[in-house]
Design a protein around this motif. Structure first.
Motif, PDB file in Angstrom:
ATOM      1  N   PRO A 271      57.514  50.173  45.178  1.00  0.00           N
ATOM      2  CA  PRO A 271      56.676  51.350  45.417  1.00  0.00           C
ATOM      3  C   PRO A 271      56.727  52.394  44.316  1.00  0.00           C
ATOM      4  CG  PRO A 271      58.692  51.511  46.689  1.00  0.00           C
ATOM      5  CD  PRO A 271      58.710  50.158  46.040  1.00  0.00           C
ATOM      6  N   THR A 272      57.499  52.148  43.247  1.00  0.00           N
ATOM      7  CA  THR A 272      57.666  53.184  42.226  1.00  0.00           C
ATOM      8  C   THR A 272      56.572  53.194  41.166  1.00  0.00           C
ATOM      9  OG1 THR A 272      59.115  51.705  40.981  1.00  0.00           O
ATOM     10  CG2 THR A 272      60.173  53.203  42.534  1.00  0.00           C
ATOM     11  N   TRP A 273      55.771  52.156  41.077  1.00  0.00           N
ATOM     12  CA  TRP A 273      54.674  52.123  40.108  1.00  0.00           C
ATOM     13  C   TRP A 273      53.417  52.625  40.814  1.00  0.00           C
ATOM     14  CZ3 TRP A 273      54.571  47.692  36.061  1.00  0.00           C
ATOM     15  CH2 TRP A 273      53.611  47.944  35.080  1.00  0.00           C
ATOM     16  N   PRO A 274      52.603  53.467  40.162  1.00  0.00           N
ATOM     17  CA  PRO A 274      51.399  54.001  40.811  1.00  0.00           C
ATOM     18  C   PRO A 274      50.534  52.899  41.429  1.00  0.00           C
ATOM     19  CG  PRO A 274      51.749  55.083  38.710  1.00  0.00           C
ATOM     20  CD  PRO A 274      52.759  53.978  38.782  1.00  0.00           C
ATOM     21  N   SER A 275      50.098  53.140  42.661  1.00  0.00           N
ATOM     22  CA  SER A 275      49.369  52.106  43.391  1.00  0.00           C
ATOM     23  C   SER A 275      47.998  51.811  42.789  1.00  0.00           C
ATOM     24  CB  SER A 275      49.209  52.524  44.852  1.00  0.00           C
ATOM     25  OG  SER A 275      48.501  53.749  44.938  1.00  0.00           O
ATOM     26  N   ASP A 276      47.490  52.704  41.958  1.00  0.00           N
ATOM     27  CA  ASP A 276      46.157  52.477  41.387  1.00  0.00           C
ATOM     28  C   ASP A 276      46.238  51.919  39.961  1.00  0.00           C
ATOM     29  OD1 ASP A 276      47.212  54.701  40.213  1.00  0.00           O
ATOM     30  OD2 ASP A 276      45.413  55.936  40.356  1.00  0.00           O
ATOM     31  N   HIS A 277      47.418  51.405  39.602  1.00  0.00           N
ATOM     32  CA  HIS A 277      47.599  50.883  38.240  1.00  0.00           C
ATOM     33  C   HIS A 277      47.858  49.383  38.280  1.00  0.00           C
ATOM     34  CE1 HIS A 277      48.536  51.029  33.988  1.00  0.00           C
ATOM     35  NE2 HIS A 277      49.599  50.303  34.235  1.00  0.00           N
ATOM     36  N   THR A 278      47.315  48.667  37.315  1.00  0.00           N
ATOM     37  CA  THR A 278      47.543  47.223  37.231  1.00  0.00           C
ATOM     38  C   THR A 278      47.691  46.815  35.773  1.00  0.00           C
ATOM     39  OG1 THR A 278      46.678  45.062  37.866  1.00  0.00           O
ATOM     40  CG2 THR A 278      45.081  46.661  37.103  1.00  0.00           C
ATOM     41  N   ALA A 279      48.352  45.691  35.545  1.00  0.00           N
ATOM     42  CA  ALA A 279      48.545  45.163  34.192  1.00  0.00           C
ATOM     43  C   ALA A 279      47.969  43.756  34.131  1.00  0.00           C
ATOM     44  CB  ALA A 279      50.027  45.164  33.822  1.00  0.00           C
ATOM     45  N   GLN A 280      47.797  43.260  32.930  1.00  0.00           N
ATOM     46  CA  GLN A 280      47.216  41.923  32.742  1.00  0.00           C
ATOM     47  C   GLN A 280      48.091  41.097  31.814  1.00  0.00           C
ATOM     48  OE1 GLN A 280      42.845  41.315  32.271  1.00  0.00           O
ATOM     49  NE2 GLN A 280      43.382  40.502  30.266  1.00  0.00           N
ATOM     50  N   LEU A 281      48.456  39.917  32.275  1.00  0.00           N
ATOM     51  CA  LEU A 281      49.300  39.011  31.501  1.00  0.00           C
ATOM     52  C   LEU A 281      48.450  37.871  30.939  1.00  0.00           C
ATOM     53  CD1 LEU A 281      52.164  38.090  30.590  1.00  0.00           C
ATOM     54  CD2 LEU A 281      52.288  36.786  32.730  1.00  0.00           C
ATOM     55  N   THR A 282      48.498  37.731  29.618  1.00  0.00           N
ATOM     56  CA  THR A 282      47.836  36.615  28.952  1.00  0.00           C
ATOM     57  C   THR A 282      48.897  35.702  28.353  1.00  0.00           C
ATOM     58  OG1 THR A 282      45.886  37.955  28.409  1.00  0.00           O
ATOM     59  CG2 THR A 282      46.209  35.933  27.149  1.00  0.00           C
ATOM     60  N   THR A 283      48.888  34.466  28.771  1.00  0.00           N
ATOM     61  CA  THR A 283      49.852  33.479  28.285  1.00  0.00           C
ATOM     62  C   THR A 283      49.120  32.450  27.444  1.00  0.00           C
ATOM     63  OG1 THR A 283      51.148  33.738  30.319  1.00  0.00           O
ATOM     64  CG2 THR A 283      51.631  31.828  28.934  1.00  0.00           C
ATOM     65  N   THR A 284      49.525  32.318  26.183  1.00  0.00           N
ATOM     66  CA  THR A 284      48.915  31.326  25.291  1.00  0.00           C
ATOM     67  C   THR A 284      49.944  30.261  24.944  1.00  0.00           C
ATOM     68  OG1 THR A 284      49.471  32.623  23.317  1.00  0.00           O
ATOM     69  CG2 THR A 284      47.310  32.996  24.319  1.00  0.00           C
ATOM     70  N   LEU A 285      49.492  29.019  24.854  1.00  0.00           N
ATOM     71  CA  LEU A 285      50.358  27.893  24.528  1.00  0.00           C
ATOM     72  C   LEU A 285      49.777  27.162  23.325  1.00  0.00           C
ATOM     73  CD1 LEU A 285      49.884  27.917  27.951  1.00  0.00           C
ATOM     74  CD2 LEU A 285      52.021  26.651  27.701  1.00  0.00           C
ATOM     75  N   ALA A 286      50.492  27.219  22.207  1.00  0.00           N
ATOM     76  CA  ALA A 286      50.040  26.586  20.965  1.00  0.00           C
ATOM     77  C   ALA A 286      50.969  25.422  20.643  1.00  0.00           C
ATOM     78  CB  ALA A 286      50.035  27.594  19.825  1.00  0.00           C
ATOM     79  N   GLN A 287      50.462  24.208  20.785  1.00  0.00           N
ATOM     80  CA  GLN A 287      51.294  23.031  20.582  1.00  0.00           C
ATOM     81  C   GLN A 287      51.315  22.622  19.114  1.00  0.00           C
ATOM     82  OE1 GLN A 287      50.884  19.916  23.470  1.00  0.00           O
ATOM     83  NE2 GLN A 287      51.429  18.309  22.025  1.00  0.00           N
TER      84      GLN A 287
END
Length: 358
Positions: A271-287
């Motif tokens: 509950p400590t992060w503002p409820s109206d905030h979100t983050a985005q995770l981008t995962t790239t895989l380079a073989q």
């Protein structure tokens, strides 16, 4: 002439170490300033990792790399019971003895949030963190005291590689808690940061595995618990929700391109992060030819918590893969090898050329 004795093998004390953590951590307790508030460690649900005592240059050294799952509990000022979970991705010789790094704690509260429950949650993070730090710091010296006497190294040498045990009174001030989660995010390409000043955190690792294998490890509902040590929900389809670490991380898949990229909203349950905030995770895989480079890029991290979020990503993703046997490759070591190979190759052609001119 007497023969030189063979080096003594490492002494495995894994079972003892796991029980020691459970005994020392369980029932750690702290009182709040408000009447009726209290928090404690209810039980240590799981300890994973090997623990050994070895020798290096006539000195005893501790060898351990453990991951712990802990349940905490407390009582609020209104008498309500509050419960939650703590995941500690790494307690090792490296971050306990060598570097004295802060331990990465991932906190979650399973009780429905109320003002009173949230106050207990904050109390747990501020007070129990220092108590757990003190327990972890004293582990190497305790291991040497209990198990070092039957190894063929002097007592003075056995202390040189490990600091004296810490005590709760000398525990360092706890670091701020890890950033917590936003409300269920909308499937958008960019996070809605509103008035929050944010930054981007990037973590990467190279593993001796194919991109397709790692892609499945990150998205397959049946394989995710192998490295998170907790239940997971994942349909691995765009516009579907997912849940990791028993609900500690939640979000929505935005786009998946197998086996090269995963884009998802990402939030910690707190509950400590503002409820109206979100983050985005981008995962790239380079073989590459013999390994795959995995890059985790988390956009929308509030300023002030980026260091702790980075430790969480390293601990829960990178270390999580390592904990189940995936080999991490240090690509920087390739540079001198390639340079030496080029010099040898050049010399092989230069010597006959110079000989023919003389």
């Amino acid at each position: 002439m007497s023969s030189v004795p063979a080096p003594s093998p490492n002494k495995n004390v894994t079972k003892w170490g796991h029980e020691w953590f459970k005994t020392e951590l369980t029932n750690l307790k702290a009182q709040g300033e408000t009447e009726g508030e209290a928090v404690w460690i209810a039980d240590v649900f799981d300890v994973d990792g090997d623990i050994e005592l070895g020798q290096r240059k006539s000195k005893l050294i501790t060898i351990f790399d453990c991951r712990l799952t802990i349940n905490w509990a407390g009582t609020a000022s209104d008498g309500a019971e509050v419960k939650g979970r703590i995941d500690v991705p790494e307690v090792s010789h490296e971050n306990t003895v060598d570097d004295q790094e802060p331990y990465g704690y991932m906190w979650s509260m399973t009780t429905s949030p109320t003002p009173e429950a949230t106050a207990v949650f904050n109390l747990a993070k501020s007070r129990l963190t220092a108590l757990m730090d003190a327990v972890f710091r004293k582990f190497p010296a305790t291991m040497l005291d209990v198990h070092g006497r039957d190894l063929t190294v002097s007592a003075d040498a056995s202390r040189s590689g490990t600091p004296a045990p810490s005590t709760p009174a000398a525990a360092p001030s706890p670091s701020p808690a890890a950033a917590a989660a936003a409300a269920p995010p909308k499937p958008v390409k960019k996070p809605d940061v509103k008035a929050v000043n944010t930054t981007t955190v990037t973590v990467e690792g190279n593993f001796a595995a194919s991109a397709d294998d790692l892609f499945g490890l990150l998205t397959d509902e049946k394989r995710i618990p192998m490295w998170t040590r907790a239940p997971a929900q994942s349909a691995a389809k765009a516009d579907t929700e997912y849940s990791l670490f028993g609900g500690g991380v939640k979000g929505t898949y935005i786009a998946l391109t197998r086996p090269t990229e995963i884009i998802q909203s990402w939030a910690l349950s707190s509950p400590t992060w503002p409820s109206d905030h979100t983050a985005q995770l981008t995962t790239t895989l380079a073989q590459g030819s013999d390994s795959t480079k995995v890059t985790f890029t988390l956009a929308g991290v509030p300023l002030g918590v980026q260091d702790e979020i980075k430790r969480n990503l390293e601990g829960y993703y990178i270390h999580g893969f390592k904990s189940i046997g995936y080999v991490q490759i240090n690509t920087s070591s390739y540079v001198p090898v390639i340079a030496i190979s080029v010099l040898i190759f050049a010399a092989a052609f230069s010597i006959p050329f110079l000989s023919s001119r003389s």
